[in-house]
Enzyme design. Structure first.
Site, PDB file in Angstrom:
ATOM      1  N   TYR A  33     -24.672  60.428  19.742  1.00 14.07           N
ATOM      2  CA  TYR A  33     -26.050  60.284  20.546  1.00 14.07           C
ATOM      3  C   TYR A  33     -26.104  61.847  21.126  1.00 14.07           C
ATOM      4  O   TYR A  33     -25.346  62.593  21.066  1.00 14.07           O
ATOM      5  CB  TYR A  33     -25.607  59.461  21.682  1.00 14.07           C
ATOM      6  CG  TYR A  33     -24.865  59.670  22.759  1.00 14.07           C
ATOM      7  CD1 TYR A  33     -23.439  59.823  22.699  1.00 14.07           C
ATOM      8  CD2 TYR A  33     -25.541  60.051  23.746  1.00 14.07           C
ATOM      9  CE1 TYR A  33     -22.784  60.083  24.036  1.00 14.07           C
ATOM     10  CE2 TYR A  33     -25.077  60.479  25.044  1.00 14.07           C
ATOM     11  CZ  TYR A  33     -23.491  60.552  25.096  1.00 14.07           C
ATOM     12  OH  TYR A  33     -22.629  60.845  26.207  1.00 14.07           O
ATOM     13  N   ARG A  52     -26.185  70.704  18.257  1.00 16.20           N
ATOM     14  CA  ARG A  52     -24.745  69.912  18.436  1.00 16.20           C
ATOM     15  C   ARG A  52     -24.867  68.501  17.899  1.00 16.20           C
ATOM     16  O   ARG A  52     -23.828  68.048  17.369  1.00 16.20           O
ATOM     17  CB  ARG A  52     -24.777  69.558  19.962  1.00 16.20           C
ATOM     18  CG  ARG A  52     -23.205  69.058  20.266  1.00 16.20           C
ATOM     19  CD  ARG A  52     -22.973  68.999  21.814  1.00 16.20           C
ATOM     20  NE  ARG A  52     -23.947  68.267  22.531  1.00 16.20           N
ATOM     21  CZ  ARG A  52     -24.104  67.965  23.820  1.00 16.20           C
ATOM     22  NH1 ARG A  52     -23.433  68.780  24.629  1.00 16.20           N
ATOM     23  NH2 ARG A  52     -25.089  67.438  24.333  1.00 16.20           N
ATOM     24  N   ARG A 100     -17.617  44.172   8.565  1.00 15.91           N
ATOM     25  CA  ARG A 100     -16.806  44.662   9.306  1.00 15.91           C
ATOM     26  C   ARG A 100     -15.344  45.251   8.328  1.00 15.91           C
ATOM     27  O   ARG A 100     -14.791  44.285   7.856  1.00 15.91           O
ATOM     28  CB  ARG A 100     -16.215  43.800  10.595  1.00 15.91           C
ATOM     29  CG  ARG A 100     -15.364  44.581  11.430  1.00 15.91           C
ATOM     30  CD  ARG A 100     -15.017  43.544  12.840  1.00 15.91           C
ATOM     31  NE  ARG A 100     -14.393  44.180  13.565  1.00 15.91           N
ATOM     32  CZ  ARG A 100     -12.999  44.399  13.398  1.00 15.91           C
ATOM     33  NH1 ARG A 100     -12.449  43.675  12.623  1.00 15.91           N
ATOM     34  NH2 ARG A 100     -12.173  45.040  14.400  1.00 15.91           N
ATOM     35  N   LYS A 147     -19.897  64.091  20.353  1.00 18.40           N
ATOM     36  CA  LYS A 147     -20.608  63.349  21.320  1.00 18.40           C
ATOM     37  C   LYS A 147     -20.581  61.918  20.820  1.00 18.40           C
ATOM     38  O   LYS A 147     -21.662  61.541  20.357  1.00 18.40           O
ATOM     39  CB  LYS A 147     -21.748  64.024  21.480  1.00 18.40           C
ATOM     40  CG  LYS A 147     -22.355  63.534  23.069  1.00 18.40           C
ATOM     41  CD  LYS A 147     -23.678  64.432  23.356  1.00 18.40           C
ATOM     42  CE  LYS A 147     -24.444  64.094  24.409  1.00 18.40           C
ATOM     43  NZ  LYS A 147     -23.558  63.867  25.754  1.00 18.40           N
ATOM     44  N   GLU A 179     -13.249  67.626  32.443  1.00 24.61           N
ATOM     45  CA  GLU A 179     -14.372  67.780  32.827  1.00 24.61           C
ATOM     46  C   GLU A 179     -14.680  66.429  33.577  1.00 24.61           C
ATOM     47  O   GLU A 179     -14.010  65.664  33.892  1.00 24.61           O
ATOM     48  CB  GLU A 179     -15.656  67.544  31.348  1.00 24.61           C
ATOM     49  CG  GLU A 179     -15.124  66.708  30.451  1.00 24.61           C
ATOM     50  CD  GLU A 179     -15.947  66.697  28.865  1.00 24.61           C
ATOM     51  OE1 GLU A 179     -16.750  67.587  28.879  1.00 24.61           O
ATOM     52  OE2 GLU A 179     -15.316  66.211  28.197  1.00 24.61           O
TER      53      GLU A 179
END
Ligand code: PDD
Length: 284
Positions: A33, A52, A100, A147, A179
């Site tokens: 995301y 990014r 799956r 991310k 972070e």
């Protein structure tokens, strides 16, 4: 008010945007995301976020369904369709729908979704008061530079911080700050040097971090990119977070211990001001 969202090439009312229960973003968090701030109806630090996004997709071997021009066009269109003046765009790309199966198949077609959220980005009250953080172990996976949407632990950390009366968590690994739960952590030493963790797999390469460091260096502030301990942070003159929707956000308390005089420090305030000024000047 109902929003118009974007899903796989279609503009839909948010109530009509449906994603399959077989989507690997849902079953495996197999998705990445981006969050981009909007101010004055314009995109902040867009090129950094777009770059990014491509990097995250590349690390997971997911193809971006849109080319660079189309990507910018849908960003602009979603802002216009929703009349967003200030807030953010959330964009997610998952590997797509598949039975799956832990083994990643090459056949899934990526699911691309986007929505907007309004938020007072500039007049954020926390920018004036500063926030308090508490330290917690960093129990995330080791590829935090990608991310991904596997955000369960950061949501738990932030919720545990709230339960302790704090605003956010700073995550600690081997004694060093990695972070914040959803932001980059920085400190300013007593001699005015800005210290921030160097880039590696253990932190997200923050787009706001990169811009803030450029601006700090241009303003003559000395910058050290290296790991710093929780102890060093507690002895710092100033501390702050950076992220797309909070920009430069002062941290005035760590584990109940006041940082500096317990109010946002001068370097933090200056960096927030020059970040806002320069980003408004370069917004798309
Ligand atoms: N979070 N580190 C983590 C773990 C983050 O989740 C974020 C951003 C950052 C700052 O990156 P940037 O400056 O590019 O926003 C650092 C976003 C805003 C979120 O999840 O909402």
């Amino acid at each position: 008010m109902s929003r118009t969202v974007y899903l796989n090439g279609e503009w839909l009312d948010e109530a009509d945007a449906k994603i399959s229960i077989f989507d690997r973003g849902y079953t495996f968090a197999d998705a990445i995301y981006e969050v981009t701030a909007i101010v004055g109806g314009k995109l902040i630090d867009y090129h950094g976020h777009a770059a990014r996004l491509q990097r995250s997709l590349g690390e997971l071997g997911i193809e971006c369904p849109l080319n660079a021009d189309e990507l910018l066009a849908v960003h602009r269109e979603i802002v216009a369709r929703n009349n967003v003046v200030e807030g953010m765009i959330y964009l997610q790309i998952s590997r797509g729908v598949d039975d799956r199966n832990f083994l990643i198949s090459k056949d899934a077609k990526p699911t691309f979704s986007m929505f907007t959220q309004t938020k007072d980005v500039i007049e954020n009250p926390y920018a004036k008061s500063g926030i308090s953080v508490v330290s917690m172990p960093d129990w995330r996976w080791e590829r935090r530079d990608i991310k991904t949407v596997q955000l369960l632990y950061p949501t738990m950390a932030k919720s545990q911080a709230a339960a302790k009366g704090a605003d956010d968590a700073w995550l600690i690994e081997d004694g060093f700050v990695t972070e914040a739960s959803s932001a980059t952590a920085h400190i300013v030493k007593q001699d005015g040097t800005l210290v921030t963790r160097d880039l590696s797999h253990v932190i997200l390469p923050g787009i706001t971090r990169a811009s803030t460091l450029d601006l700090a260096r241009a303003a003559g502030i000395k910058v050290e990119e290296r790991p710093f301990t929780l102890g060093e942070a507690k002895e710092a003159a100033e501390a702050f977070n950076t992220s797309a929707t909070n920009f430069v956000l002062p941290v005035v308390r760590i584990d109940g211990q006041q940082i500096g005089d317990g109010t946002p420090g001068p370097i933090t305030k200056k960096l927030r001001d020059i970040y806002v000024e320069s980003r408004l000047a370069t917004a798309l």
